[in-house]
Design an enzyme around this catalytic site. Structure first.
Site, short mmCIF file in Angstrom:
data_model
loop_
_atom_site.label_atom_id
_atom_site.label_comp_id
_atom_site.label_asym_id
_atom_site.label_seq_id
_atom_site.Cartn_x
_atom_site.Cartn_y
_atom_site.Cartn_z
N GLY A 31 0.67 -1.30 0.43
CA GLY A 31 0.11 0.31 0.44
C GLY A 31 0.76 1.21 0.19
N LEU A 33 0.96 3.93 -2.01
CA LEU A 33 0.86 3.20 -3.64
C LEU A 33 1.79 4.84 -4.08
CD1 LEU A 33 -1.94 1.29 -4.68
CD2 LEU A 33 0.42 0.53 -3.25
N HIS A 37 4.59 2.51 -8.41
CA HIS A 37 3.63 1.27 -7.95
C HIS A 37 2.94 1.32 -9.32
CE1 HIS A 37 3.91 1.77 -3.26
NE2 HIS A 37 4.46 0.74 -3.95
N GLN A 61 7.91 -8.83 7.85
CA GLN A 61 8.83 -8.65 7.13
C GLN A 61 9.86 -7.59 8.04
OE1 GLN A 61 7.18 -8.11 2.89
NE2 GLN A 61 8.78 -6.04 2.51
N GLY A 147 9.85 -3.46 -8.42
CA GLY A 147 9.61 -2.17 -8.70
C GLY A 147 12.13 -2.84 -8.43
N ASP A 150 13.99 -1.98 -4.65
CA ASP A 150 13.94 -2.75 -4.28
C ASP A 150 15.03 -4.27 -4.90
OD1 ASP A 150 13.59 -1.73 -1.78
OD2 ASP A 150 11.03 -1.56 -2.83
N ARG A 187 7.82 4.80 2.09
CA ARG A 187 8.97 5.84 3.40
C ARG A 187 9.21 7.20 3.01
NH1 ARG A 187 10.84 0.40 3.80
NH2 ARG A 187 9.78 -0.45 5.54
#
Ligand code: PAF
Length: 282
Positions: A31, A33, A37, A61, A147, A150, A187
């Site tokens: 989420g 987004l 995304h 995680q 993506g 990461d 973030r």
């Protein structure tokens, strides 16, 4: 657009789409987004007949000292974005739907997770590998979209899909950046105005390393030093790691040759950001 909250409902929808001969493109998310995304959803839309987006903030995680509680959850906005992008299904399971009390299995990718994010965030990739395996089993997509921001996660997911013979093609799409180079991330919303300005230092450090490589430098130690110097120049930034690694194996290299990736993790205030850049060195 359908919102499906149960595994049973999601499996039934996917099996029915398959029976109708429709290919499924899947974008797993936590989420919050953003344009990154959105670009994954657009890729899924372009490549597949139906698009499923999952929104699930996966507790497995997050480490005990991490930001699970404060992780942003702007569900209304997320749903609006999905509707605008003509997503067919938002899969929105609750925590106990994916992890009922009897749950006790973990998926573990070995060598690839023993460095970088795996060291800084013990247990993180176990949580990612486990939830991604579950989501792929439930949604059963032909293609799943991740993506490049990461980078290590994409490598771990590609490895587990190959190793566990999961019939999903993993598609990795380029990082989407702000005009000043900052990689989009959920973030980023944690950053104050001052920190937001400081956060461009990640891209600047990657660009500095790229430039020394372009100028002919091949010593990984010196290339890494160029990244670290740039980070040190920003008072609000604290380096976690900077690495020059083989793009495939993620092993650190001594000399920059072939397909490489520059990897960075940096704290800006209380927010930890990661970024990377792939390069081809001759
Ligand atoms: O990249 C993310 O948002 C998450 O790690 C993922 C892949 C959705 C698994 O929870």
């Amino acid at each position: 657009m359908h919102t499906i909250r149960t595994i049973k409902g999601m499996v039934a929808w996917s099996r029915s789409a398959e029976r109708d001969g429709r290919s499924i493109g899947f974008v797993p998310t936590m989420g919050a987004l953003h344009e990154g995304h959105k670009s994954l959803i657009k890729s899924a839309r372009a490549a597949c007949d139906a698009v499923v987006v999952s929104i699930f903030v996966n507790p497995l995680q997050f480490g005990p000292m991490e930001d699970l509680e404060r992780y942003p959850r702007p569900l209304e906005e997320d749903m609006r974005l999905c509707r605008r992008e003509k997503v067919d299904v938002v899969f929105l399971p609750a925590v106990d739907e994916l992890y009922p009390s009897a749950f006790e299995t973990a998926v573990s990718v070995q060598r690839l997770t023993r460095r970088f994010e795996g060291i800084s965030r013990p247990g993180h990739f176990g949580g990612v590998a486990t939830v991604v395996t579950k989501l792929l089993n439930i949604v059963h997509p032909g293609k799943a979209f991740f993506g490049q921001k990461d980078y290590q996660q994409a490598a771990v997911v590609s490895r587990l899909v190959a190793d566990l013979n999961i019939c999903t093609e993993i598609i990795v799409r380029p990082t989407v950046r702000e005009p000043d180079g900052l990689a989009l991330s959920s973030r980023n919303t944690f950053l104050t105005l001052e920190e937001r300005k400081a956060a461009t230092v990640l891209y600047q450090a990657l660009a500095a390393a790229r430039d020394v490589i372009r100028d002919g430098e091949r010593s990984a130690k010196k290339i890494r030093a160029a990244m670290i110097r740039t980070i040190w120049e920003e008072p609000l930034a604290r380096l976690d790691y900077a690495a020059v690694a083989d793009a495939e194996t993620l092993e650190e290299v001594r000399s920059a040759r072939g397909r490489l990736v520059l990897l960075l993790a940096v704290w800006i205030g209380n927010t930890r950001l990661i970024d990377n850049m792939e390069l081809l060195c001759r």
